[in-house]
Design a protein around this motif. Sequence first.
Motif, PDB file in Angstrom:
ATOM      1  N   VAL A  42       9.103 -42.084  21.259  1.00  0.00           N
ATOM      2  CA  VAL A  42      10.470 -41.568  20.919  1.00  0.00           C
ATOM      3  C   VAL A  42      10.612 -41.322  19.283  1.00  0.00           C
ATOM      4  CG1 VAL A  42      13.324 -40.935  20.379  1.00  0.00           C
ATOM      5  CG2 VAL A  42      11.885 -41.827  21.999  1.00  0.00           C
ATOM      6  N   ARG A  43      10.357 -39.951  18.433  1.00  0.00           N
ATOM      7  CA  ARG A  43      10.436 -40.112  16.398  1.00  0.00           C
ATOM      8  C   ARG A  43      11.940 -40.212  16.191  1.00  0.00           C
ATOM      9  NH1 ARG A  43       7.766 -35.072  13.964  1.00  0.00           N
ATOM     10  NH2 ARG A  43       6.335 -36.099  14.116  1.00  0.00           N
ATOM     11  N   ARG A  44      12.032 -41.443  15.973  1.00  0.00           N
ATOM     12  CA  ARG A  44      13.085 -41.685  14.945  1.00  0.00           C
ATOM     13  C   ARG A  44      13.082 -41.251  13.403  1.00  0.00           C
ATOM     14  NH1 ARG A  44      15.123 -47.366  16.560  1.00  0.00           N
ATOM     15  NH2 ARG A  44      17.146 -46.659  16.352  1.00  0.00           N
ATOM     16  N   HIS A  45      14.350 -40.292  12.944  1.00  0.00           N
ATOM     17  CA  HIS A  45      13.315 -40.198  11.435  1.00  0.00           C
ATOM     18  C   HIS A  45      15.142 -41.276  10.588  1.00  0.00           C
ATOM     19  CE1 HIS A  45      12.668 -36.446  12.950  1.00  0.00           C
ATOM     20  NE2 HIS A  45      11.986 -36.461  11.633  1.00  0.00           N
ATOM     21  N   PHE A  46      14.770 -41.916   9.835  1.00  0.00           N
ATOM     22  CA  PHE A  46      14.939 -42.649   8.229  1.00  0.00           C
ATOM     23  C   PHE A  46      14.928 -42.075   7.290  1.00  0.00           C
ATOM     24  CE2 PHE A  46      13.274 -45.154  11.279  1.00  0.00           C
ATOM     25  CZ  PHE A  46      13.761 -45.289  11.880  1.00  0.00           C
ATOM     26  N   CYS A  47      16.853 -41.806   6.854  1.00  0.00           N
ATOM     27  CA  CYS A  47      17.286 -41.320   5.306  1.00  0.00           C
ATOM     28  C   CYS A  47      15.858 -42.200   4.200  1.00  0.00           C
ATOM     29  CB  CYS A  47      18.298 -41.259   5.225  1.00  0.00           C
ATOM     30  SG  CYS A  47      19.860 -42.986   4.742  1.00  0.00           S
ATOM     31  N   GLU A  48      15.949 -40.980   2.995  1.00  0.00           N
ATOM     32  CA  GLU A  48      15.681 -41.893   1.106  1.00  0.00           C
ATOM     33  C   GLU A  48      16.413 -43.861   1.590  1.00  0.00           C
ATOM     34  OE1 GLU A  48      14.638 -41.645  -2.829  1.00  0.00           O
ATOM     35  OE2 GLU A  48      16.454 -39.904  -2.337  1.00  0.00           O
ATOM     36  N   ALA A  49      17.491 -43.887   1.561  1.00  0.00           N
ATOM     37  CA  ALA A  49      18.098 -44.852   1.117  1.00  0.00           C
ATOM     38  C   ALA A  49      17.873 -45.960   2.196  1.00  0.00           C
ATOM     39  CB  ALA A  49      19.899 -44.808   1.005  1.00  0.00           C
ATOM     40  N   CYS A  50      17.832 -45.878   3.700  1.00  0.00           N
ATOM     41  CA  CYS A  50      17.258 -47.046   4.140  1.00  0.00           C
ATOM     42  C   CYS A  50      15.505 -47.166   3.819  1.00  0.00           C
ATOM     43  CB  CYS A  50      17.410 -46.320   6.312  1.00  0.00           C
ATOM     44  SG  CYS A  50      19.502 -46.121   5.519  1.00  0.00           S
ATOM     45  N   SER A  51      14.964 -46.128   3.959  1.00  0.00           N
ATOM     46  CA  SER A  51      13.657 -46.328   3.628  1.00  0.00           C
ATOM     47  C   SER A  51      12.963 -47.017   2.891  1.00  0.00           C
ATOM     48  CB  SER A  51      12.954 -44.621   3.928  1.00  0.00           C
ATOM     49  OG  SER A  51      12.928 -44.154   5.086  1.00  0.00           O
ATOM     50  N   ARG A  52      13.904 -46.700   1.237  1.00  0.00           N
ATOM     51  CA  ARG A  52      13.862 -47.491   0.608  1.00  0.00           C
ATOM     52  C   ARG A  52      14.017 -49.347   0.194  1.00  0.00           C
ATOM     53  NH1 ARG A  52      12.558 -45.382  -4.608  1.00  0.00           N
ATOM     54  NH2 ARG A  52      12.678 -42.609  -4.333  1.00  0.00           N
ATOM     55  N   GLU A  53      15.123 -49.342   1.217  1.00  0.00           N
ATOM     56  CA  GLU A  53      15.844 -50.771   2.010  1.00  0.00           C
ATOM     57  C   GLU A  53      14.975 -51.878   3.109  1.00  0.00           C
ATOM     58  OE1 GLU A  53      19.491 -50.344   3.170  1.00  0.00           O
ATOM     59  OE2 GLU A  53      20.662 -49.683   0.886  1.00  0.00           O
ATOM     60  N   ASN A  54      14.033 -50.501   3.288  1.00  0.00           N
ATOM     61  CA  ASN A  54      13.468 -51.656   4.453  1.00  0.00           C
ATOM     62  C   ASN A  54      11.860 -50.768   4.145  1.00  0.00           C
ATOM     63  OD1 ASN A  54      15.692 -52.534   6.483  1.00  0.00           O
ATOM     64  ND2 ASN A  54      16.356 -50.458   5.550  1.00  0.00           N
TER      65      ASN A  54
END
Length: 67
Positions: A42-54
Amino acid sequence: MTSLPGGDSARQPEQRTLVCARCGTTAEATPLTWTYSVEGGVRRHFCEACSRENIRAIEGRLDSDRW
């Protein structure tokens, strides 16, 4: 009168709303700053803030459940 090959199917694809799989932030189109991963097929998208935090977990290829 002539028409384009493919008839109505030659129209532009409809925009879809993306939802961050982590925080629920929405976007009308895929922003360049968002990331995605494929987990369990399953493709899961992540916003910029969540991407940067993790970013370290993402680089280590941990599933988002382990963030």
